[in-house]
Design a protein around this motif. Structure first.
Motif: not given
Length: 286
Positions: A208-229
């Motif tokens: 379950p951790l691998v699944v959540m981490a893979s999906i969470g990577t996309g969320s982290a990239i989006t959050a990083a882009a949001g902070l940069s904006v």
């Protein structure tokens, strides 16, 4: 007649499940293919662009997309395509590092809570509940405001904000395994905790951790882009995709390509990681 109806209902229930499973597998393959392409761009950017991401040429500023400049140029004449290519390593690196921080912190906190029980579990879970009540991006924004901007700080902030989600998952999985008969038998036989944690608990938590981490990577990239904006990401002239979005939003009416192509890059990576994660999740549930 009732048997025929039951069989027809069963077939009708199975058909959507098969279609859904097939679509998830196709999505997983598509996501994996896109992700491999992104990783190739990340590791070998010079294969995809021979230019320099920060090379300026004000004479060709605001050049629209063409054969000479596939994604056009920005206000300083920098080639947007080259910047998107070289920004892949920064954006994906922030996402992976953030998820790594979230996983490590979540595993430690989740195992501490699951093994500690009593007041340790109560205190840890109340802290997690409080953090989960705060939107992840807002929590990351608060951390960045405290420790300052920059790629590493953004990754740390997003990782800290993700810790409660991973901790909750790890705790739930750990408790279910720790209550199982084979772990209880190991305790009775005097098996050291480190041994049954490594042999039974962590492998069951890992899936379950691998699944959540893979999906969470996309969320982290989006959050990083949001902070940069919001102006809290890596400082200029970094070609990080969120920073490029932030720089290009002032020219959307006259030079839309400056912001649109970095935004599309974010969408492609988030989509590929999410599709792959959903596919892995569907495979585990079969």
């Amino acid at each position: 007649m009732s048997v025929e109806l039951a069989l027809s209902d069963a077939v009708s229930d199975e058909a959507p499940a098969r279609v859904d499973g097939r679509s998830r597998r196709i999505g997983a393959w598509l996501g994996a293919t896109l992700l491999v392409l992104v990783l190739a761009v990340l590791v070998f950017p010079e294969w995809f662009s021979s230019g320099r991401p920060n090379a300026t040429d004000v004479r060709h500023a605001f050049t629209p997309p063409s054969l000479g400049h596939l994604f056009g140029t920005d206000e300083l004449g920098r080639d947007v395509y080259t910047r998107v290519v070289y920004g892949a390593g920064i954006s994906l690196g922030i996402g992976v590092l953030a998820v790594g921080i979230g996983v490590v912190g979540g595993v430690l906190l989740g195992l501490l809570s699951g093994l500690g029980r009593g007041w340790v579990d109560t205190v840890a879970m109340r802290v997690v509940d409080v953090l989960l009540a705060v939107p992840e991006l807002l929590l990351a924004l608060l951390v960045v405001a405290i420790i300052g901007r920059g790629s590493l700080n953004v990754a740390l902030a997003i990782g800290v904000a993700a810790v409660p989600h991973f901790a909750r998952l790890v705790r739930g999985q750990a408790l279910s395994v720790l209550r199982s008969e084979y772990v209880e038998a190991a305790k009775i036989l005097g098996v050291p905790p480190v041994r049954y944690l490594g042999r039974h608990v962590l492998p069951n938590v890992g899936g379950p951790l691998v699944v959540m981490a893979s999906i969470g990577t996309g969320s982290a990239i989006t959050a990083a882009a949001g902070l940069s904006v919001l102006g809290l990401g890596p400082p200029a002239p970094s070609p990080e995709w969120g920073a490029m979005l932030s720089e290009g939003q002032a020219y959307l009416g006259t030079a839309w390509w400056i912001a649109v192509f970095p935004g599309l890059a974010v969408v492609v990576v988030v989509l590929s990681v999410t599709l792959l994660g959903r596919g892995v999740q569907a495979r585990r549930l079969r």
